[in-house]
Design an enzyme around this catalytic site. Sequence first.
Site, PDB file in Angstrom:
ATOM      1  N   SER A 199       0.926  -1.453  -0.067  1.00 33.89           N
ATOM      2  CA  SER A 199      -0.108   0.145  -0.005  1.00 33.89           C
ATOM      3  C   SER A 199       0.817   1.259  -0.081  1.00 33.89           C
ATOM      4  CB  SER A 199      -0.968  -0.038   1.055  1.00 33.89           C
ATOM      5  OG  SER A 199      -0.231   0.071   2.514  1.00 33.89           O
ATOM      6  N   HIS A 227      -5.454  -4.491  -2.098  1.00 37.48           N
ATOM      7  CA  HIS A 227      -5.239  -3.465  -3.181  1.00 37.48           C
ATOM      8  C   HIS A 227      -4.919  -3.868  -4.507  1.00 37.48           C
ATOM      9  CE1 HIS A 227      -4.566   0.290  -0.601  1.00 37.48           C
ATOM     10  NE2 HIS A 227      -3.983  -0.551   0.358  1.00 37.48           N
ATOM     11  N   LYS A 272     -12.490  -1.622  -0.561  1.00 39.57           N
ATOM     12  CA  LYS A 272     -11.819  -0.799  -1.421  1.00 39.57           C
ATOM     13  C   LYS A 272     -12.531  -0.914  -2.717  1.00 39.57           C
ATOM     14  CE  LYS A 272      -7.658  -0.964   1.329  1.00 39.57           C
ATOM     15  NZ  LYS A 272      -6.835  -1.754   2.091  1.00 39.57           N
TER      16      LYS A 272
END
Length: 418
Positions: A199, A227, A272
């Site tokens: 990240s 991610h 996310k």
Amino acid sequence: MTTTAASFDARTDDVLRKLEETGQYKTLQTIDGPMDATIRLRDPDGGVREVLCFCSNNYLGLANDPRVVEAGIEGLRKFGAGTASVRFICGTFSPHEAIEHTIASYMGTEASYTFVSCWTANEAIYPTFAEPGDILISDELNHACIIDGIRLAAVIKKGVKKTVYKHADYADLRAKLVAAAEDPEVTGQIWVVTDGVFSMEGDIADLPAIRGLCDEFNAMLVVDDSHGHGVMGRTGRGTHEHFGMMGAGPSGGSASGNDIGEVDFFTGTLGKALGGGAGGFVAGTSRGIELLIQRGRPTLFSNALPATIACSANKAIEILMDEPERVEKLRTNVDLARSKIRAAGFDVLDSPTAICPIIVGDTAEAIRMSKRLLELGVFVIGFGYPVVPEGAARLRIQMSAAHEPSHIDALVDALKKL
Ligand SMILES: *Cc1c(COP(=O)(O)O)cnc(C)c1O
């Protein structure tokens, strides 16, 4: 008898004052509307203004997609606010079944199981899977919840060992694997654990290299791709798709015709790219998922994912699978942003991810720059020590498929004014 200095109130004041003195005190920004390419940010004077958002993980712009919102409302109407129960008592609703089926087909695994967050998923998987005699080997830059999940495993089960290898240093990983293989206390399973996308750097783990090492040492591979979902690979499956590791089996030699083996287990977030609400999951073999259902402490003692989130996230993943052009648009935006930021004279770390860190060095400088950007109407966060190494403070720009070329131009214009 405790001394006054050690009492909670006094020492807390002390900690907070020190954070303020060293410029590490965080001020929370309040947003008065949905997450999108632009957001309504509350000003210190109480007013609200529209700013460009380049710091959320809303990679595919699905957080405020009308279909995702509608699915959540529909779920709320049909199933109420929640389960008021853990899953194994009376907390498994049909939306849980539906989303776990969807996640498994999205990730290319046999099965999956959801949690209220990916943090919880990581607290479930390591203490449940690891047994005394096992060793967990982890990249040093892995996410905090992987680190804590591994620590918890070692605390809950005496005899579970853990060690760390230098970030993305596969010679060091090999050395740790050799040491594990030669350790008389390691009599069980060796586990290697990595983020797919890291990240703070925006770099990716070399999964084929890690898989190769795992095969050599008979280790299991667990990847947290929080991610990477919606971002990596042609259809946004994640870092394993990026490397052509979908469906090849742990030892390679696959139906899909490539020789790279697959990942044994994934952890991931629904908070996310996959709707942005909340929630996490473990995906992998049916056997492993069954063990989590039977033995995982968060599965046995913590509430189910709210049905409304199961419905909205399920819709988000379905949209992602139906509309791979969203992933393509994100990629175009990322390439455009990287080249324009570079052309403006900034040093942006190279990678195929949607995380574009601009290294500025000094922590105070990174904070000053992010404050100035916000004045200019661009919301970007500066990260400094201790979140990143001393001297490597950065502005972390995160791209989304929701951004238009004009948004990217506005970002670069604001950067130039710094
Ligand atoms: C963001 C993130 C998490 C946390 O996910 P939540 O669902 O918000 O708990 C976990 N792991 C990684 C690698 C992440 O980047």
